[in-house]
Design a protein around this motif. Structure first.
Motif, mmCIF file in Angstrom:
data_model
loop_
_atom_site.group_PDB
_atom_site.id
_atom_site.type_symbol
_atom_site.label_atom_id
_atom_site.label_comp_id
_atom_site.label_asym_id
_atom_site.label_seq_id
_atom_site.Cartn_x
_atom_site.Cartn_y
_atom_site.Cartn_z
ATOM 1 N N ARG A 119 -11.189 2.138 -12.547
ATOM 2 C CA ARG A 119 -12.333 1.719 -11.742
ATOM 3 C C ARG A 119 -12.979 2.926 -11.078
ATOM 4 O O ARG A 119 -12.309 3.828 -10.581
ATOM 5 C CB ARG A 119 -11.883 0.726 -10.671
ATOM 6 N N LYS A 120 -14.314 2.918 -11.035
ATOM 7 C CA LYS A 120 -15.046 4.030 -10.447
ATOM 8 C C LYS A 120 -15.088 3.960 -8.923
ATOM 9 O O LYS A 120 -15.406 4.951 -8.267
ATOM 10 C CB LYS A 120 -16.484 4.054 -10.993
ATOM 11 N N ASP A 121 -14.771 2.791 -8.358
ATOM 12 C CA ASP A 121 -14.873 2.623 -6.918
ATOM 13 C C ASP A 121 -13.538 2.799 -6.193
ATOM 14 O O ASP A 121 -13.447 2.523 -4.994
ATOM 15 C CB ASP A 121 -15.449 1.240 -6.585
ATOM 16 N N LEU A 122 -12.516 3.267 -6.890
ATOM 17 C CA LEU A 122 -11.248 3.516 -6.227
ATOM 18 C C LEU A 122 -11.367 4.746 -5.323
ATOM 19 O O LEU A 122 -12.145 5.660 -5.601
ATOM 20 C CB LEU A 122 -10.142 3.736 -7.259
ATOM 21 N N PRO A 123 -10.603 4.795 -4.243
ATOM 22 C CA PRO A 123 -10.701 5.939 -3.328
ATOM 23 C C PRO A 123 -10.187 7.221 -3.974
ATOM 24 O O PRO A 123 -9.390 7.187 -4.920
ATOM 25 C CB PRO A 123 -9.814 5.518 -2.147
ATOM 26 N N GLU A 124 -10.661 8.366 -3.449
ATOM 27 C CA GLU A 124 -10.115 9.648 -3.887
ATOM 28 C C GLU A 124 -8.608 9.648 -3.650
ATOM 29 O O GLU A 124 -8.133 9.200 -2.609
ATOM 30 C CB GLU A 124 -10.741 10.797 -3.098
ATOM 31 N N ALA A 125 -7.866 10.168 -4.615
ATOM 32 C CA ALA A 125 -6.412 10.097 -4.508
ATOM 33 C C ALA A 125 -5.770 11.282 -5.202
ATOM 34 O O ALA A 125 -6.360 11.914 -6.082
ATOM 35 C CB ALA A 125 -5.904 8.791 -5.125
ATOM 36 N N VAL A 126 -4.550 11.573 -4.793
ATOM 37 C CA VAL A 126 -3.705 12.487 -5.553
ATOM 38 C C VAL A 126 -2.433 11.734 -5.915
ATOM 39 O O VAL A 126 -1.891 10.967 -5.103
ATOM 40 C CB VAL A 126 -3.370 13.787 -4.781
ATOM 41 N N TYR A 127 -1.962 11.965 -7.131
ATOM 42 C CA TYR A 127 -0.763 11.323 -7.645
ATOM 43 C C TYR A 127 0.317 12.367 -7.886
ATOM 44 O O TYR A 127 0.026 13.449 -8.420
ATOM 45 C CB TYR A 127 -1.052 10.593 -8.964
ATOM 46 N N THR A 128 1.535 12.040 -7.499
ATOM 47 C CA THR A 128 2.649 12.909 -7.841
ATOM 48 C C THR A 128 3.087 12.629 -9.273
ATOM 49 O O THR A 128 2.680 11.641 -9.879
ATOM 50 C CB THR A 128 3.841 12.671 -6.890
ATOM 51 N N THR A 129 3.927 13.493 -9.799
ATOM 52 C CA THR A 129 4.505 13.261 -11.116
ATOM 53 C C THR A 129 5.958 12.813 -11.003
ATOM 54 O O THR A 129 6.612 12.577 -12.010
ATOM 55 C CB THR A 129 4.447 14.532 -11.986
ATOM 56 N N ILE A 154 8.412 12.909 1.742
ATOM 57 C CA ILE A 154 8.181 11.506 1.396
ATOM 58 C C ILE A 154 8.892 11.201 0.082
ATOM 59 O O ILE A 154 8.812 11.991 -0.871
ATOM 60 C CB ILE A 154 6.671 11.210 1.229
ATOM 61 N N HIS A 155 9.575 10.081 0.000
ATOM 62 C CA HIS A 155 10.193 9.714 -1.264
ATOM 63 C C HIS A 155 10.161 8.203 -1.437
ATOM 64 O O HIS A 155 10.018 7.442 -0.482
ATOM 65 C CB HIS A 155 11.622 10.252 -1.375
ATOM 66 N N THR A 156 10.259 7.779 -2.690
ATOM 67 C CA THR A 156 10.275 6.363 -3.032
ATOM 68 C C THR A 156 11.314 6.148 -4.124
ATOM 69 O O THR A 156 12.070 7.076 -4.443
ATOM 70 C CB THR A 156 8.875 5.886 -3.463
ATOM 71 N N GLN A 157 11.389 4.962 -4.712
ATOM 72 C CA GLN A 157 12.422 4.715 -5.718
ATOM 73 C C GLN A 157 12.216 5.631 -6.913
ATOM 74 O O GLN A 157 11.086 6.022 -7.256
ATOM 75 C CB GLN A 157 12.429 3.248 -6.143
ATOM 76 N N GLU A 158 13.308 5.957 -7.595
ATOM 77 C CA GLU A 158 13.301 7.046 -8.562
ATOM 78 C C GLU A 158 12.398 6.822 -9.766
ATOM 79 O O GLU A 158 11.925 7.781 -10.373
ATOM 80 C CB GLU A 158 14.732 7.329 -9.031
ATOM 81 N N ASP A 159 12.150 5.571 -10.146
ATOM 82 C CA ASP A 159 11.323 5.316 -11.320
ATOM 83 C C ASP A 159 9.860 5.080 -10.963
ATOM 84 O O ASP A 159 9.098 4.542 -11.771
ATOM 85 C CB ASP A 159 11.867 4.135 -12.123
ATOM 86 N N ARG A 160 9.464 5.474 -9.767
ATOM 87 C CA ARG A 160 8.077 5.321 -9.330
ATOM 88 C C ARG A 160 7.533 6.666 -8.865
ATOM 89 O O ARG A 160 8.273 7.627 -8.684
ATOM 90 C CB ARG A 160 7.965 4.292 -8.196
ATOM 91 N N ILE A 161 6.216 6.733 -8.700
ATOM 92 C CA ILE A 161 5.572 7.927 -8.181
ATOM 93 C C ILE A 161 4.869 7.567 -6.872
ATOM 94 O O ILE A 161 4.935 6.428 -6.410
ATOM 95 C CB ILE A 161 4.574 8.522 -9.199
ATOM 96 N N LEU A 162 4.194 8.539 -6.275
ATOM 97 C CA LEU A 162 3.486 8.327 -5.022
ATOM 98 C C LEU A 162 2.000 8.601 -5.212
ATOM 99 O O LEU A 162 1.607 9.493 -5.968
ATOM 100 C CB LEU A 162 4.038 9.253 -3.934
ATOM 101 N N VAL A 163 1.171 7.828 -4.536
ATOM 102 C CA VAL A 163 -0.267 8.073 -4.511
ATOM 103 C C VAL A 163 -0.691 8.201 -3.057
ATOM 104 O O VAL A 163 -0.288 7.409 -2.206
ATOM 105 C CB VAL A 163 -1.066 6.970 -5.238
ATOM 106 N N ILE A 164 -1.506 9.201 -2.785
ATOM 107 C CA ILE A 164 -1.928 9.509 -1.417
ATOM 108 C C ILE A 164 -3.439 9.444 -1.337
ATOM 109 O O ILE A 164 -4.150 10.085 -2.118
ATOM 110 C CB ILE A 164 -1.418 10.898 -1.002
ATOM 111 N N THR A 165 -3.936 8.644 -0.404
ATOM 112 C CA THR A 165 -5.366 8.497 -0.174
ATOM 113 C C THR A 165 -5.636 8.644 1.318
ATOM 114 O O THR A 165 -4.713 8.657 2.135
ATOM 115 C CB THR A 165 -5.885 7.126 -0.656
ATOM 116 N N ALA A 166 -6.897 8.734 1.687
ATOM 117 C CA ALA A 166 -7.287 8.845 3.087
ATOM 118 C C ALA A 166 -7.878 7.523 3.561
ATOM 119 O O ALA A 166 -8.822 7.007 2.956
ATOM 120 C CB ALA A 166 -8.300 9.971 3.276
ATOM 121 N N LEU A 167 -7.312 6.971 4.629
ATOM 122 C CA LEU A 167 -7.891 5.768 5.235
ATOM 123 C C LEU A 167 -9.077 6.126 6.113
ATOM 124 O O LEU A 167 -10.035 5.375 6.224
ATOM 125 C CB LEU A 167 -6.834 5.043 6.075
#
Length: 273
Positions: free
Chosen positions: A102-112, A53-66
């Motif tokens: 926010r405390k109510d945001l979904p569980e997530a992992v963020y890339t660097t 998975i990739h996105t524009q170079e100056d951004r990162i990715l966040v992955i959550t479960a629907l």
């Protein structure tokens, strides 16, 4: 929302799709995908699927479960910070939480970085959908007298600075930290900002400095009207003839005052994908 194939589907999220979204032809299992805004992948019915998975170079990715639980999903898959074979594995429990998020945001992992890989070790025993979004990196502070967090959603970032500066100084401060001065396009966004910080007066990027009476969000170069506005009673008043900037006034229930740009106030910087 379009099914590419019935077993393994990649689709653009109907909630987050933009006119720049890209439809993706997918093989039966795995592949390389560019995230313009957001995509959703459904877990395969068999193991050994590998997605780059990739996105524009100056951004990162966040992955959550629907659907399903992201922590439990780690039994079936690994999420790697980068697309290399030896890229570090991201784990929900290892993600640092900003103090003002926010405390109510979904569980997530963020890339660097702007790339990630998802590798399914085995097929999940229940339905699992992963949402992958383009996000901005969020600093943990902008100096000793600041606070940052994901206070609106999981993809954007907001940082409050409590070192008072004039409007131009705060604008420059935000830019120097790869952010922009606050915009308030919706009531919901303003409520989220106020829930995170209850300071007395905050600079926003709303100004009519270019043309008196024509209010523009300077950070996005968009007109205020038509759109959400929340002026305090009697404002904008242009008292003294030089009130070309706008403050968020928490004392008056979060309404807006036009104010002289040379005054010094706290500020909130924002970064939006």
């Amino acid at each position: 929302m379009v099914n590419i194939i019935p077993i393994f589907v990649i689709l653009l999220s109907t909630l987050l799709i933009s006119s720049h979204g890209n439809a993706v032809d997918s093989p039966l299992c795995g592949g390389r995908v560019f995230v313009e805004n957001a995509i959703v992948i459904e877990a395969p019915v068999h193991k050994d699927c590998h997605w780059d998975i990739h996105t524009q170079e100056d951004r990162i990715l966040v992955i959550t479960a629907l659907s399903g639980n992201l922590k439990e999903a780690q039994e079936f898959l690994t999420i790697h910070d980068g697309s290399g074979k030896d890229s570090p594995i991201l784990i929900v429990e290892d993600q640092k939480i900003h103090e003002r998020s926010r405390k109510d945001l979904p569980e997530a992992v963020y890339t660097t970085q702007s790339t990630a890989s998802i590798r399914f070790k085995k097929a999940p025993t229940s339905n699992l959908q992963l949402k992958i979004q383009k996000a901005v990196d969020c600093p943990f502070n902008l100096g000793g007298d600041s606070q940052c967090g994901r206070v609106v959603d999981e993809v954007s970032c907001y940082c409050a600075t409590f070192t008072q500066r004039n409007h131009g100084g705060q604008t420059t401060f935000c830019y120097s930290n790869n952010m922009k001065l606050l915009t308030l396009e919706t009531y919901e966004k303003q409520q989220a900002i106020q829930a995170a910080w209850d300071e007395l007066y905050i600079w926003t990027s709303l100004t009519d400095a270019q043309q008196e009476g024509t209010w523009i969000w300077e950070s996005t170069n968009t007109n205020l009207y038509p759109g959400y506005a929340n002026w305090c009673t009697g404002n904008p008043s242009d008292s003294g003839g030089d009130e070309d900037c706008t403050e968020l006034n928490y004392v008056s229930a979060g309404c807006w005052n036009d104010f002289s740009c040379g005054n010094t106030l706290d500020a909130i910087c924002q970064a939006i994908p």
